[in-house]
Motif scaffolding. Structure first.
Motif, PDB file in Angstrom:
ATOM      1  N   ARG A  85       0.995  -1.370  -0.063  1.00  0.00           N
ATOM      2  CA  ARG A  85       0.490  -0.037  -0.140  1.00  0.00           C
ATOM      3  C   ARG A  85       0.809   1.211   0.395  1.00  0.00           C
ATOM      4  NH1 ARG A  85      -4.920  -2.068   1.284  1.00  0.00           N
ATOM      5  NH2 ARG A  85      -5.027  -3.849   2.902  1.00  0.00           N
ATOM      6  N   THR A  86       0.322   2.020  -0.497  1.00  0.00           N
ATOM      7  CA  THR A  86       1.238   3.764  -0.394  1.00  0.00           C
ATOM      8  C   THR A  86       1.410   3.793   1.197  1.00  0.00           C
ATOM      9  OG1 THR A  86      -1.133   4.920  -0.715  1.00  0.00           O
ATOM     10  CG2 THR A  86       0.616   4.034  -2.131  1.00  0.00           C
ATOM     11  N   LYS A  87       2.838   4.968   1.012  1.00  0.00           N
ATOM     12  CA  LYS A  87       2.188   4.966   2.644  1.00  0.00           C
ATOM     13  C   LYS A  87       0.493   5.942   2.975  1.00  0.00           C
ATOM     14  CE  LYS A  87       4.405   8.946   5.629  1.00  0.00           C
ATOM     15  NZ  LYS A  87       3.957   9.208   6.147  1.00  0.00           N
ATOM     16  N   GLU A 113      -2.507   5.358   1.969  1.00  0.00           N
ATOM     17  CA  GLU A 113      -3.216   4.311   2.375  1.00  0.00           C
ATOM     18  C   GLU A 113      -3.123   3.602   3.410  1.00  0.00           C
ATOM     19  OE1 GLU A 113      -4.422   2.893  -2.696  1.00  0.00           O
ATOM     20  OE2 GLU A 113      -2.521   2.339  -1.428  1.00  0.00           O
TER      21      GLU A 113
END
Length: 166
Positions: free
Chosen positions: A46-48, A50
């Motif tokens: 996941r992105t930071k 998210e």
């Protein structure tokens, strides 16, 4: 009830979290599943943003259990939880469990998030030994939360401890 269960790979974190979740009817979350979105094809990091939104949603709930290796990026739960449970299982036990889990996953009798390849087995052994080497740093980092940190050798000890309070 807000509990953060930390420990090495193969220390029994997920098994304990699942049992406590069922016993106390409290949702539990694996920190690996906060960092990675699991799909049938692969794990996607996941992105930071998210990851952080998801983690804040979890620890913003009234009751929760989170479990995982003590990742620096997910330590905010140490501040908001009621108890930090450290599963301090001996190294030889964790190495044995790692191998046993990998074999069970290879033959299909245990489910897995990551494909049980030889490379993955090697990574797990590396993480078990790495945790063992970094244990002193973890304890030092947790010292700020000394009023809520408890060390146990196994899940049975944890369950006995919690029965006194819940």
């Amino acid at each position: 009830m807000r509990i953060d269960i930390v420990g090495s790979v193969a220390s029994g974190k997920t098994t304990l979290a699942r049992r406590l979740s069922e016993k106390y009817q409290v949702p539990f979350y694996e920190k690996d599943n906060i960092v990675y979105a699991r799909t049938s094809q692969e794990d996607i990091r996941r992105t930071k943003a998210e990851r952080d939104v998801l983690f804040q949603e979890i620890i913003g709930q009234k009751d929760w259990i989170v479990e995982g290796s003590p990742r620096e990026i997910l330590r905010e739960s140490f501040i908001t939880c009621d108890y930090i449970i450290v599963l301090d299982v001996p190294l030889h036990t964790r190495l044995y469990r790692t191998l046993r889990r990998w074999i069970r996953q290879r033959i299909g009798t245990e489910k897995y998030n990551s494909k049980p390849t030889l490379e993955f087995l090697y990574c797990n052994f590396k993480w078990v030994i790495g945790y063992h080497q970094e244990r002193a740093t973890l304890i030092k980092d947790l010292a700020m939360q000394s009023d809520k940190i408890y060390f146990f050798k196994n899940g049975i000890e944890v369950e006995r401890f919690l029965e006194e309070y819940f």
